[in-house]
Write a protein that holds these residues in place. Structure first.
Motif, PDB file in Angstrom:
ATOM      1  N   THR A 234       0.862  -1.336  -0.046  1.00 36.88           N
ATOM      2  CA  THR A 234      -0.043   0.022   0.153  1.00 36.88           C
ATOM      3  C   THR A 234       1.007   1.044   0.202  1.00 36.88           C
ATOM      4  N   ASP A 235       0.187   2.307  -0.425  1.00 36.15           N
ATOM      5  CA  ASP A 235       1.134   3.731  -0.402  1.00 36.15           C
ATOM      6  C   ASP A 235       1.318   4.187   0.863  1.00 36.15           C
ATOM      7  N   SER A 236       1.660   5.444   0.762  1.00 36.30           N
ATOM      8  CA  SER A 236       2.258   6.283   1.996  1.00 36.30           C
ATOM      9  C   SER A 236       0.994   6.532   2.914  1.00 36.30           C
ATOM     10  N   ARG A 237      -0.186   6.875   2.276  1.00 36.30           N
ATOM     11  CA  ARG A 237      -1.133   7.171   2.750  1.00 36.30           C
ATOM     12  C   ARG A 237      -1.504   6.115   3.664  1.00 36.30           C
ATOM     13  N   TYR A 238      -1.301   4.891   3.720  1.00 37.57           N
ATOM     14  CA  TYR A 238      -2.216   3.944   4.490  1.00 37.57           C
ATOM     15  C   TYR A 238      -1.158   3.034   5.135  1.00 37.57           C
ATOM     16  N   THR A 239       0.231   3.100   5.074  1.00 33.54           N
ATOM     17  CA  THR A 239       1.258   2.119   5.598  1.00 33.54           C
ATOM     18  C   THR A 239       1.033   2.134   7.140  1.00 33.54           C
ATOM     19  N   GLU A 240       1.018   3.301   7.817  1.00 33.49           N
ATOM     20  CA  GLU A 240       1.042   3.120   9.125  1.00 33.49           C
ATOM     21  C   GLU A 240      -0.148   2.623   9.699  1.00 33.49           C
ATOM     22  N   GLN A 241      -1.426   2.905   8.947  1.00 34.61           N
ATOM     23  CA  GLN A 241      -2.723   2.102   9.329  1.00 34.61           C
ATOM     24  C   GLN A 241      -2.635   0.755   9.061  1.00 34.61           C
ATOM     25  N   ALA A 242      -1.855   0.097   7.887  1.00 32.79           N
ATOM     26  CA  ALA A 242      -1.743  -1.276   7.820  1.00 32.79           C
ATOM     27  C   ALA A 242      -0.695  -1.921   8.539  1.00 32.79           C
ATOM     28  N   GLU A 243       0.265  -1.185   9.246  1.00 33.89           N
ATOM     29  CA  GLU A 243       0.977  -1.767  10.354  1.00 33.89           C
ATOM     30  C   GLU A 243       0.247  -1.907  11.443  1.00 33.89           C
ATOM     31  N   ARG A 244      -0.768  -1.274  11.848  1.00 32.29           N
ATOM     32  CA  ARG A 244      -1.484  -1.341  13.137  1.00 32.29           C
ATOM     33  C   ARG A 244      -2.494  -2.236  12.961  1.00 32.29           C
ATOM     34  N   GLU A 245      -3.021  -2.621  11.804  1.00 30.82           N
ATOM     35  CA  GLU A 245      -4.145  -3.422  11.691  1.00 30.82           C
ATOM     36  C   GLU A 245      -3.916  -4.777  11.354  1.00 30.82           C
ATOM     37  N   THR A 246      -2.859  -5.165  10.660  1.00 32.99           N
ATOM     38  CA  THR A 246      -2.518  -6.504  10.164  1.00 32.99           C
ATOM     39  C   THR A 246      -1.571  -7.094  11.190  1.00 32.99           C
ATOM     40  N   LYS A 247      -1.792  -8.330  11.283  1.00 32.92           N
ATOM     41  CA  LYS A 247      -0.964  -9.393  12.157  1.00 32.92           C
ATOM     42  C   LYS A 247      -0.396 -10.476  10.922  1.00 32.92           C
ATOM     43  N   ASN A 248       1.035 -10.704  11.193  1.00 32.78           N
ATOM     44  CA  ASN A 248       1.583 -11.627  10.346  1.00 32.78           C
ATOM     45  C   ASN A 248       1.815 -11.311   9.027  1.00 32.78           C
ATOM     46  N   PHE A 249       1.725 -10.058   8.817  1.00 34.44           N
ATOM     47  CA  PHE A 249       1.941  -9.502   7.374  1.00 34.44           C
ATOM     48  C   PHE A 249       3.153  -8.475   7.257  1.00 34.44           C
ATOM     49  N   SER A 250       3.826  -8.510   6.311  1.00 36.04           N
ATOM     50  CA  SER A 250       4.811  -7.493   6.044  1.00 36.04           C
ATOM     51  C   SER A 250       4.271  -6.601   5.192  1.00 36.04           C
ATOM     52  N   VAL A 251       4.328  -5.256   5.565  1.00 33.87           N
ATOM     53  CA  VAL A 251       3.761  -4.153   4.832  1.00 33.87           C
ATOM     54  C   VAL A 251       4.738  -3.508   4.100  1.00 33.87           C
ATOM     55  N   VAL A 252       4.449  -3.383   2.621  1.00 30.14           N
ATOM     56  CA  VAL A 252       5.824  -2.988   1.810  1.00 30.14           C
ATOM     57  C   VAL A 252       5.031  -1.690   1.010  1.00 30.14           C
ATOM     58  N   LYS A 253       5.800  -0.642   1.356  1.00 30.93           N
ATOM     59  CA  LYS A 253       5.506   0.696   0.770  1.00 30.93           C
ATOM     60  C   LYS A 253       5.737   0.547  -0.955  1.00 30.93           C
ATOM     61  N   TRP A 254       4.517   0.904  -1.664  1.00 24.03           N
ATOM     62  CA  TRP A 254       4.638   0.834  -2.966  1.00 24.03           C
ATOM     63  C   TRP A 254       4.246   2.073  -3.882  1.00 24.03           C
ATOM     64  N   CYS A 255       4.542   2.332  -4.977  1.00 27.10           N
ATOM     65  CA  CYS A 255       4.350   3.470  -5.625  1.00 27.10           C
ATOM     66  C   CYS A 255       3.525   3.014  -7.042  1.00 27.10           C
ATOM     67  N   GLY A 256       3.272   1.630  -7.188  1.00 23.69           N
ATOM     68  CA  GLY A 256       2.558   1.488  -8.416  1.00 23.69           C
ATOM     69  C   GLY A 256       2.908  -0.082  -8.734  1.00 23.69           C
ATOM     70  N   LEU A 257       1.982  -0.732  -9.526  1.00 26.88           N
ATOM     71  CA  LEU A 257       1.973  -2.026 -10.019  1.00 26.88           C
ATOM     72  C   LEU A 257       3.331  -2.709 -10.328  1.00 26.88           C
ATOM     73  N   GLY A 258       4.485  -1.870 -10.682  1.00 31.21           N
ATOM     74  CA  GLY A 258       5.787  -2.408 -10.971  1.00 31.21           C
ATOM     75  C   GLY A 258       6.314  -3.024  -9.632  1.00 31.21           C
ATOM     76  N   ASP A 259       6.067  -2.376  -8.574  1.00 29.30           N
ATOM     77  CA  ASP A 259       6.485  -2.862  -7.274  1.00 29.30           C
ATOM     78  C   ASP A 259       6.016  -4.154  -6.721  1.00 29.30           C
ATOM     79  N   LEU A 260       4.648  -4.511  -7.299  1.00 25.38           N
ATOM     80  CA  LEU A 260       4.147  -5.610  -6.869  1.00 25.38           C
ATOM     81  C   LEU A 260       4.576  -6.727  -7.944  1.00 25.38           C
ATOM     82  N   CYS A 261       4.856  -6.458  -8.972  1.00 25.26           N
ATOM     83  CA  CYS A 261       5.432  -7.451 -10.116  1.00 25.26           C
ATOM     84  C   CYS A 261       6.907  -7.840  -9.730  1.00 25.26           C
ATOM     85  N   ASN A 262       7.548  -6.690  -9.399  1.00 25.81           N
ATOM     86  CA  ASN A 262       9.066  -6.794  -9.017  1.00 25.81           C
ATOM     87  C   ASN A 262       9.125  -8.061  -7.699  1.00 25.81           C
TER      88      ASN A 262
END
Length: 347
Positions: free
Chosen positions: A47-75
């Motif tokens: 998820t992008d920078s708007r949601y990374t802090e929220q994602a880290e608080r809400e998820t367990k057993n997940f690594s939060v990866v800051k992304w800028c687009g589909l390219g990051d996911l495909c990489n």
């Protein structure tokens, strides 16, 4: 909840989730923007920078990866040597899939139906949220009965229902509120406008709210003033059909058989051509999800599935009636979350 995806991971290297509802269900992330990539070894939330802090608080057993687009996911897919991935083909655009195939060295298989079925049977905490959302709807119906009067517009009714539900703790409405009157009630999904309520009108209100991410849904039809003989006959037919549908809903029965139980009542009364939609649908994170209660549904109901039961009769040029409850499937029947009066109310 991500462990439910193990069935799909037996045949795929990864599962890629991009819909807000499935990202929330399987990871806990409520932001709705991004993607979830799950393998047998790793769980990534992009998820992008708007949601990374929220994602880290809400998820367990997940690594939060800051992304800028589909390219990051495909990489990330390429770096992990993922060769096959299940995707949600029912919510991915042609362009998104095209870009995935261009950038990622993997084959993507549409598995939406299988993924979505994993949400059909609800956990106890999900049932509690749905029940609370429906409780708010019951309170809203009681409230609106004192608001309805001649000269009030359909739009006023819809707005008052929505405002009341939010005051009671709802996150938002679960769909656009339906509040229609008179001859317009022949349209199952008619839209409220500035039409004023008139004496003798049928008034159909179909509304729901979201509480803790989970939806509610209910419909009631009332009459402003005194009902006439035809209105009473139609209303009683729908009410009888709804009761038969509720009696049929239980674990082990097919969606088609549940639909048939209610539809048969309407057909015997001579109104079969005026009941065009299915008896009901699943409700959860989405207002319309599996299972369906329809003539073609082969899904066998299981305990703790949540479905609506909403037969109706809609006669163009005259009006219509729909009565809808939200119920939880149980072994010997169903548990009704909706408690509002169903006998014909004349205001």
């Amino acid at each position: 909840m991500y462990r439910k995806l193990d069935k799909i991971l037996k045949g795929e290297d990864a599962v890629l989730l991009t819909s807000p509802h499935n990202m929330r269900y399987f990871s806990g992330f409520t932001g709705g923007e991004g993607a979830v990539l799950i393998t047998n070894k790793e769980r990534l939330l992009f998820t992008d920078s708007r949601y990374t802090e929220q994602a880290e608080r809400e998820t367990k057993n997940f690594s939060v990866v800051k992304w800028c687009g589909l390219g990051d996911l495909c990489n990330a897919i390429n770096e992990r040597g993922i060769k096959t991935a299940a995707i949600e083909d029912d919510c991915m655009t042609v362009m998104e899939l095209k870009r995935l195939k261009e950038l990622a060295e993997a084959e993507f298989t549409g598995r939406s139906a299988e993924i979505n079925k994993l949400r059909m049977v609800k956990e106890e905490w999900e049932l509690e949220r749905i029940a609370k959302a429906e409780e708010i709807g019951d309170k809203a119906f009681s409230h609106i009965l004192g608001y309805i009067k001649e000269g009030v517009s359909e739009r006023d009714i819809a707005a008052e229902l929505e405002y009341f539900m939010k005051r009671q703790g709802a996150d938002k409405t679960s769909f656009d509120t339906i509040a229609i009157s008179g001859k317009k009630t022949s349209m199952p999904h008619g839209r409220p406008d500035n039409k004023k309520l008139e004496n003798g009108d049928f008034i159909t209100m179909d509304f729901g709210c979201v509480f803790g991410g989970y939806c509610s849904d209910m419909t009631r039809t009332v009459v402003l003033g005194k009902s006439d003989k035809r209105q009473k006959a139609i209303y009683e037919t729908v009410l009888t059909a709804q009761r038969e549908g509720l009696l049929a809903i239980r674990s082990g029965i097919s969606g088609a058989d549940a639909d048939k139980a209610a539809r048969a009542v309407i057909e015997r009364a001579g109104y079969g051509e005026y009941f065009g939609h299915s008896l009901g649908h699943g409700v959860g994170l989405l207002i319309h999800e599996l299972p369906n209660l329809s003539p073609k549904s082969g899904i066998i109901l299981e305990e703790n599935m949540v479905v609506s039961c909403e037969p109706g009769i809609y006669i163009p040029g005259f009006g219509g009636v729909r009565i809808e409850d939200l119920v939880c499937v149980k072994g010997g029947g169903c548990l009704n979350f909706t408690h509002s009066e169903k006998n014909l109310i004349e205001i």
